[in-house]
Every structure is written in C-alpha cells, then in structure tokens.
Design an enzyme around this catalytic site. Structure first.
Site, PDB file in Angstrom:
ATOM      1  N   CYS A  67      33.273  47.227  24.909  1.00  0.00           N
ATOM      2  CA  CYS A  67      33.516  48.517  24.263  1.00  0.00           C
ATOM      3  C   CYS A  67      32.750  48.630  22.955  1.00  0.00           C
ATOM      4  O   CYS A  67      32.408  49.730  22.519  1.00  0.00           O
ATOM      5  CB  CYS A  67      35.010  48.726  24.022  1.00  0.00           C
ATOM      6  N   HIS A 111      39.853  46.768  20.171  1.00  0.00           N
ATOM      7  CA  HIS A 111      39.110  47.706  21.036  1.00  0.00           C
ATOM      8  C   HIS A 111      38.340  48.685  20.161  1.00  0.00           C
ATOM      9  O   HIS A 111      38.771  49.030  19.059  1.00  0.00           O
ATOM     10  CB  HIS A 111      40.104  48.464  21.926  1.00  0.00           C
TER      11      HIS A 111
END
Length: 996
Positions: A454, A827
C-alpha cells in the site's frame, strides 16, 4: 325492384343518369315492403358490395344495405345471421379463385345494425373465434388493418381470456411478416397507416388487460431472436414496442438478460434486429428500449454480444442520421454505442470515413434538427478523440469537418465516458456474483495490494494525479531507453484507459523496489518515493533522456532555455533548490551552499518550543479558495535577513526574521489582524495578502503544516558540541544556520517526519499529533538580482532590482495518510484531486483578483480517496478531519502544485500552455494496442466468470420470470420468493489483474 336496380346498375347509361334512377329505387326502399322483396334487395346489395368490379357498384351496394338496415331492421337481422357470417368468414363470397376482399368491410358495415338485436351476442362470440382464426392465417397488412378497425370500433368482438393473449401473440406474428411491396410515397404512407392501426389495437387491449403485455413481449422476443427464419422479421415490429409502458422496462430487461434459456446467438440476433428498428419512422421510445437492453447485457457481462453487435450495426445506425424522421432515435442509440465501446477504437474508426459527408449534409440541411444533431455529434466525436488519442492522420479530416462546432470541456467528456462505460453498468444481481467487480463510479482505477504494498500504491496514485507529471510521462516517445520510466508510462496509461476496476503493479514494483526493502514487509512510503524519484532522475541524467521537450516561450533567454533543457523530468516537476547559510557570530562571516531537493522533510518542533510568530524568514501563508495575486510592487520583495544588512549596533534591538503565515477567510467588517505581534518587517496595511483574512491554523495547542515550515526555515543556533568551524576565524565558534529556498519546485512535496528513533525503547515511534493542512499556501522563495530584474520587467516596474523574497502560491493536490503507530506496520492510503490552473490563460494582470467559475474554487474541486483497489469520492473536509475521527490516521506526505502567476518560471508557463493546447496526451501505437487487447481480455474474463456463476444463480430460489404470470395457476400465488442470507456473499473481490 331488385331486377330494376340490377338492370340500372348493369346498363350502359351515363353515371349521372344511373344515379338518378338509383335514387328513386333507394327512396322506394324506405317504404314498407314484404319480407321476400327485402331479402331480394339485401342479396343484390350484398352481391354488389362484395363482388362489384367498380367502386361505383360497391358504393351503391353500401347505400342500399344501410337503407335496409335502418328502415327494415327485422328483415336485416334475419338476413345478417350467424350462419351467413360464418359462411362468409370461412368460405368467402364469389367464384373460386376470385373470393371477395371486402368480407370484413361488409361485416363491419352490417354489425352496426344488429348491436341491439337478440342475436348480437351470438355474432360477437362467432367473431371472437373467427378473428383469432383469421390472424393465425397471417393475413396481409391491409386485412389486418381491417380486423383492427373492426375490433377497435366494436371491442365486444375482441377475444377474451387466454384467447385474448393468444390473439395478441398471433397479431404480433402477423406484424412480423408485414412488408411494404411498393416504394411509392403513397403506398408507403398507406402501409404505415395500416401498421399503426394494428399496433393501436394492441395498445387498446394492453390498456384494459395489462396481463397480456408480458406474454406478448415474450412472443415478440421469440420472433426477433429466431435463427431459423431465412428472412428477417419486419421492422414494423418496432411499432409494437412503442406502446409498452416504460415502467415495465427495468423488470423486462432484467429478466430477459438473466434468462439462462436464451442462447448468445439468439440474444445477438434479437438485439441486432432491434437496432434495425431505428429506421422505423415516427416510433416512440424505441431508442430507450434498445439502449436499456444494451445496458442490461453490459450489467451481466455479455461483452462478446455487445462487441459483435456494435461492430456489425454501428455504421447502419450512423447512416440513419441523414433522415430527419428517424434522426433523434438513431442519434441516441449511436451515442450509447460509441460511448460504451471504450475498450477499443475499432467502432469509432469504422465511422471516420462517413463523418465528414454527414456533417456537410447536416450543415446543408439548415434545420433545427440538423443544428442540434451537429452539436451532439461534435460532442460525441470529441469524446472519442479524448478516449482514443494517437491517430492524427485519421482524425484530421474529421477535426476539419467539426472545427466550427462547440468543443465540450474535459469534465463533460469524462462524465459522459464514465457513466456510459460497459463496466460502469450495475447489475441488480451483483450480490449473487461476489467475484464480479465493477469499475468505480468515480471513473478512477485502483491498484491491487501485492502484500503490504500500500505504501507504493499510495505514492503511485499521488504521482498519477499530479496531472502535469502524468501528461509528461504519457508523452514519452517510444523506445526511449529509460526502462523504469517506460514501465511508469505503461502503468499510468493503464490507470488512465483500462476498463478494469483495478490493475496489478507487480512489474513496476519489482523494477522500482529499493534493494534493502524486505519482501512482504510494510515500508516507509516517503523512503520509497525518494528512491523512486532519484532512480528516475539518474536514469534520464545518464544520457538516456528522450522525453519529448515542451515548447519553450519565445521570450525565454538562451541561458534560461539552456538551464531548463538540461533538467531532467524529475527536476522540472519536483526539483527545487535550497541555500544553506551559516553565519559566524564572532566575525559575522557568512558561508553558503546551494543544494537541490525533491522534498522538504519537516521535523516537529520540541513541545516546549512555540514557533508561531517568532522564527521564520518570510510569511508562508494559507489562503482560502480564492484568487490571490502576487505583490504588485517589487519593492514589496522582502530582504533576506543576512543580505545587504548591517550588523546591529550596540543597544539596537536585533531585527527579527519574519513569520511563516497563513491566510483564511475573513468575515465582512472584521478588522485585519497582523499575523503575529512578534512579526517584524511587514506592514500589515500595505500587505495585499493580509486583506483576505486572519490566521486559520486551528487551535493554539494544535500543530499546522505552517508551523513545521516555520520551524524548518527558522535559524538554528550552533553552540557547545555543535560549534561551527569558521574558516575566517580558523577556530570553532558559535554560529547561526538558516535555510532559504532559492527555487520553488513545480510540485512541492512535504514529508512530515512523524517517525523518530526512541533510544529508551530502541524502536521507531510515531508522533500522532494532529496537523492541520492548508489547502492553499504561499512559500517564500529567495529571488536573485537578475530574477528580480526579470520580475520588474514583467511587471513594467522601474524599481531598482534587489535580492529578496517573493511568495509563490501552491495548491494542495494529494495527502498520503499513514494509519498505525509504527513505520514498520500499519496501512497507507491517499486523498487526491486533479489540480489545474485556477488563473486561466488571459487573466487580467492588473492586480484585480477575478473569479472564473465556481468550479475552480479550491474547496469545490472533486477529491478522491485511493485505498488500494477501492476508489471513492471524497472531500477536503474528509482530508482535514481524518485524524480527528481516527487518531492513528495521520497525514504523512503532502503534494502541492505551484499555481501559475507572475513569478512563475517559463517551465510552468509552458506546461500550462501545453495543457491548454493539447489536453490529454496521445499514446504511441503499441501502448494503445496493448490497452485495447487487455480491455478485450478483461471483458472476456468477466463474461466467462459470469457464465461460471450460472450454476450458483440457478441454485437460488428464483423470482417469477417475466411471462410466468400468464402460465401460472392462481394457487401458486403463495409460493415464496427471495433468497437465503447465505446466498449474498461479498468479500473484497478477486481480480484477474493485468501484470505489467
């Protein structure tokens, strides 16, 4: 009397003489007479009406019948009996081989005189059966029209119950065989009138008996989907569809496209014949039904049918634009066919040879219909130019043909392409297809997470949304010997043009992966960004640079031109320069060193250090969503604290550096406040920026990006163990170090240094402070004397040039957010928007701020949230409040784009001009072909996946099919419907992602 009448009619007397004698006979018929004489006259008039070889004889027969029906009703009723009518309908009248064609007209004529008679019901019952039998024999359009006229005027004769549904179905089959045998205008008009009478009867029946509609449509689809008939059914069937209520459309299309019993060949045949209906004149809603079925097929991923039908029929549809009577419907169908066919240029290119001729014909027609169609056609053509760029040789004649017509803006084009793409169609049964994902309604494409990637996905999406950088990358020529840049170009091209909801960046990841990164582990996105930009820069710098140069301004000096032409793309887009100066506090000698940067790493000030209002070099300002012009007078350029400045005299207060400031909104009537009571060197009354509002950085205890820039630009004291070795003093001395920006990048990247090493725990910790982010800010840039002179010349100001600072305006483009408490975990996702020039070309530069349109206001530009494969609409409010709602989600990397202004460098002006002239860049042929092939592959994958899920669907309890109401017994009404909770399914979706 019958003998007299017959002798008169058959005589050779002139018609006017005959007419007088006939009038006497007719007048005499109004008098009382015996039954036998009445029968003789009725038989003669029937013979004249049904077998008369001239119109005159038939008219006489009609007049006599009407007189006897009116004046001798009992005899007429006795003569006009059920047995006689049955004989007429089944055996006909007249000699063999010359049966009369006027039987239905005769019955229609006589029926009006027996409506109140005791035998009326028997006659109605007979006609209900006989008209059904008649239509099963497939009569001609003329005979069908006579039946329809009879039943429309006498609805008691329309079949009832199941016979009524069967009658409708057989009538539709009759229409399917209608053909106009003549090409004469009168014959065509008569044929159209006959068809309208028949379809009008269907409309009448459907209005009173809605249960007949769906079985009728089933029969219609059976006819048009048949592959056994050698001759295609008549286009007159279009007249049937126009009377189907539009509220039934969604249900009919949904059930039709999800019917497993219909083969692809049948569906392809049916939709192809429906598209042919656009040639049917005066039909209503036909285009709506065609488009609805095309969308329904797209929703269930029947892409092979759509491709085949579009390519085989689009030229025929296009040709119908020549005819005003069918133009509106044909244009609607053409628009959808072209706008939905986005995986390949093939459909559009089929039309290229025909477009100039059509445009010329429409211009020559000079009607409102032609003018409206020309504008819509031009809009459609420009959408196709935008979608399938890279064919200048093919497009030149078309562009020449439409050059005088309006050009839609880019937002309109993207809207049309986004809402009509096949992959944007929603299937109401999507919950039963958990693996079939649709493209985001935003029109943007996601990136597949390949295992804690990510960090890369967020950076790639931020770079992609930097439109100037994206255009430059996409404009790279073929075979440029820059492997990594070429992979980025392909990745950007697929993000721009792919039909997939998300693509896999696997190949680009492997090529751009820093060698020290651990596979499968979370990484620092800022570290990856620095490495990526450095790789791209070094790759071009080593001599492999073949990127297509932008046209430089003719006013640019050779020295400046040489300076910019020698820059790499990364330097042009993200490169800035910073001067680091160190001043010895003993001898006041200043040493300086200039270095390049692609991002500014902003550390957080110590908790006990309040920087707002005390330490910065020049105001960095936050501006609301409005146009802020740079200072009018170069005399407002602020001097550097160490340039041409005398050392302070004893007893004089030291001149304090200036604050990095923000501007927000100011309420009407609110006094203008200086940015800080400690700020020195700015006259608030003279500063045009201060008039727009007061500081808007949030609460005093909160941090702002402006605070971090203040801290970055504030002087740093070098003492104790950090003493500076002064060359002039030849010893270690206390000193002061300061950083000054000497060249502002086109895209300013700010990294908030949230991760620091904690020696107590021996781990990297994260600073979770909420930092407010300005949507627009002004950054102080140190201007050299020659650049100051250039500014003066551009402003036509004769003030003497001097070194000083000028503020450069930046607009927020992207925010990369880290969610978590450690750089090794968590994330990444990002918020981005398309940042375009808010000061348009030709904006008056007289110092008067002017708004162009509401859409260009900063807060009204659409934001998007990119979270791996998921892309959704967002807003600046969401960007601003993310940490408030989710304390572990903090802004980490910010992208700002320099706003063109008077101080803009020639590169920025050239970029803006190129964007206005060319819009989206053209891709080279190999790349366009690769995208088209992958789009076709994706459509095939989706279609195959849909077919594989058919068993899953069939196992679920089904809702009634669209014709089930006709076949089902009433006892079935209590049957249960719906689906079990387990049938839903969702999941994150699985994609056959393209691997670069």
């Amino acid at each position: 009397m019958d003998k007299i009448l017959e002798a008169v009619v058959m005589s050779s007397y002139p018609n006017n003489v005959k007419q007088g004698l006939v009038r006497r006979v007719i007048e005499a018929a109004k008098q009382p007479m015996d039954s036998e004489q009445c029968w003789s006259m009725l038989e003669l008039s029937t013979k004249l009406y049904l077998t008369g070889d001239t119109k005159y004889k038939r008219e006489i027969g009609k007049e006599v019948l009407e007189v006897y029906g009116h004046y001798h009703p009992e005899e007429f009723e006795e003569f006009f009996n059920v047995r006689f009518l049955l004989s007429l309908l089944q055996e006909g009248y007249g000699p063999l081989g010359k049966r009369s064609h006027y039987v239905l007209d005769y019955i229609h004529l006589g029926l009006q005189f027996v409506l109140e008679s005791p035998s009326a019901n028997s006659i109605f019952s007979l006609l209900r059966i006989e008209v059904l039998r008649k239509v099963c024999e497939r009569p001609s359009p003329k005979q069908c029209a006579k039946i329809s006229k009879l039943l429309t005027q006498h609805p008691q004769c329309i079949p009832t119950g199941k016979h009524q549904v069967l009658f409708c179905q057989q009538l539709i089959r009759c229409i399917g065989q209608f053909q106009c045998v003549s090409e004469g205008e009168e014959d065509i008009m008569e044929f159209l009138e006959q068809v309208n009478k028949v379809s009008g009867l269907l409309q009448r029946i459907w209005r009173t008996q809605t249960s007949a509609i769906l079985p009728s449509l089933k029969e219609l689809f059976t006819i048009i989907s048949s592959t056994e008939e050698q001759e295609a059914p008549s286009n007159a069937l279009a007249s049937v569809v126009q009377f189907v209520p539009l509220e039934l459309m969604d249900g009919v299309i949904r059930n039709l496209t999800n019917d497993d019993s219909i083969t692809d060949v049948q569906m392809m045949t049916a939709i192809g014949r429906m598209i042919d209906w656009v040639s049917w004149p005066l039909g209503k809603n036909i285009d709506k039904w065609i488009i609805a079925l095309l969308k329904g097929l797209a929703a269930v991923k029947k892409f092979s049918i759509l491709i085949e039908v579009t390519l085989s029929k689009i030229e025929k549809v296009f040709s119908k634009l020549l005819y005003p009577i069918v133009r509106e419907g044909a244009l609607s169908v053409l628009q959808y066919m072209l706008l939905s066919f986005q995986h390949s240029h093939e459909a559009f290119h089929l039309l290229l040879p025909h477009i100039p001729r059509l445009v010329a014909s429409l211009k020559k027609e000079d009607s409102n219909s032609a003018a409206s169609s020309l504008e819509q056609l031009a809009e459609l053509i420009h959408c196709m130019f935008f979608r399938f760029s890279g064919f200048p040789d093919l497009y030149e004649p078309v562009l020449e043909a439409v050059k005088a017509l309006p050009i839609p803006n880019e937002d309109r084009i993207k809207h049309l392409l986004g809402q009509n793409a096949w992959t944007s169609q929603k299937n109401e049964l999507a919950c039963f297809y958990p693996r079939l994902a649709s493209k985001s309604e935003t029109g943007k494409i996601g990136l597949i997470n390949l295992g804690n990637t990510c960090y890369m996905n967020s950076i790639i999406q931020s770079l992609f949304m930097a439109s100037d950088f994206r255009h430059s990358v996409l404009n790279l020529t073929e075979g440029n010997s820059q492997p990594l840049m070429t992979k980025l170009q392909w990745l950007f091209a697929f993000l721009e043009h792919s039909q997939r909801p998300a693509i896999s960046p696997e190949s680009f990841l492997s090529a751009s992966w820093p060698p020290w990164f651990t596979p499968g582990a979370q990484q620092d996105c800022s570290e990856y960004l620095k490495y990526l930009l450095d790789r791209l820069h070094e790759e071009e710098k080593t001599g492999k640079r073949i990127y297509q140069k932008l046209k430089e301004s003719s006013l640019m000096s050779q020295a400046v031109e040489h300076h910019y032409l020698n820059k790499t793309l990364i330097e042009k887009m993200f490169g800035g320069k910073m001067m680091t100066k160190i001043r010895c506090l003993k001898c006041l000698n200043v040493s300086s060193r200039e270095e390049a940067f692609t991002d500014l790493s902003l550390a957080f000030p110590p908790p006990d250090r309040h920087v707002r209002g005390s330490m910065s070099v020049l105001p960095v300002e936050e501006i609301g969503p409005q146009f802020i012009e740079p200072p009018e007078n170069p005399s407002q350029l602020m001097g550097s604290p160490w340039i041409q400045r005398k050392p302070p005299m004893a007893g004089e207060p030291a001149a304090l550096p200036m604050l990095v400031e923000t501007l927000g909104f100011q309420e009407p009537g609110e006094p203008t406040n200086p940015l800080s009571s400690n700020a020195v060197g700015v006259d608030a009354a003279k500063d045009p920026l201060s008039a727009f509002g007061e500081q808007a950085c949030g609460p005093k205890d909160s941090r702002s990006v402006l605070d971090l820039i203040n801290y970055f630009l504030s002087p740093e004291r070098l003492t104790a163990e950090n003493k500076y070795h002064c060359e002039k003093c030849a010893s270690l001395q206390d000193a002061e170090k300061v950083a000054e920006l000497t060249e502002g990048p086109h895209y300013l990247i700010l990294t908030l240094l949230r991760f620091s090493f904690d020696p107590r725990t021996m781990k990297r910790k994260k600073i979770l402070d909420n930092v407010s982010i300005p949507v627009v800010l002004k950054l102080p840039i140190l201007v050299a004397p020659e650049e100051t002179e250039d500014v003066c010349q551009r402003e036509k100001d004769k003030a003497a040039p001097e070194s000083g600072f000028v503020s450069v305006v930046y607009d927020l483009c992207s925010v990369v957010v880290h969610s978590g408490i450690s750089s090794e975990s968590g994330h990444y996702y990002c918020y981005s928007r398309e940042c375009t020039d808010t000061i348009p070309h030709g904006q008056p530069r007289d110092g008067t701020p002017k708004l162009t349109s509401d859409k260009q206001l900063d807060f009204e530009i659409q934001w998007y949230l990119f979270n791996d494969t998921r892309v959704s609409f967002s807003s600046f409010e969401s960007v601003s409040n993310v940490t408030s709602f989710f304390p572990k989600d903090t802004a980490y990397v910010l992208f700002y784009r320099q706003r063109p202004g008077r101080q803009s460098c020639p590169l920025h002006e050239a970029l803006a001009e190129a964007g206005r002239l060319h819009g989206e860049p053209s891709l080279h042929k190999d790349l366009m072909e690769a995208i088209s092939k992958d789009n076709i592959l994706y459509l095939q994958e989706q279609e195959k996946e849909a077919r594989n899920r058919a068993a899953y669907i069939s196992a679920l309890p089904k809702s009634p099919l669209w014709w089930r109401d006709f076949d089902r017994d009433k006892d079935d009404d209590n049957s249960s419907g719906g689906c079990s909770p387990a049938a839903g399914g969702g999941g994150s979706g699985s994609f056959h992602g393209l691997v670069f």
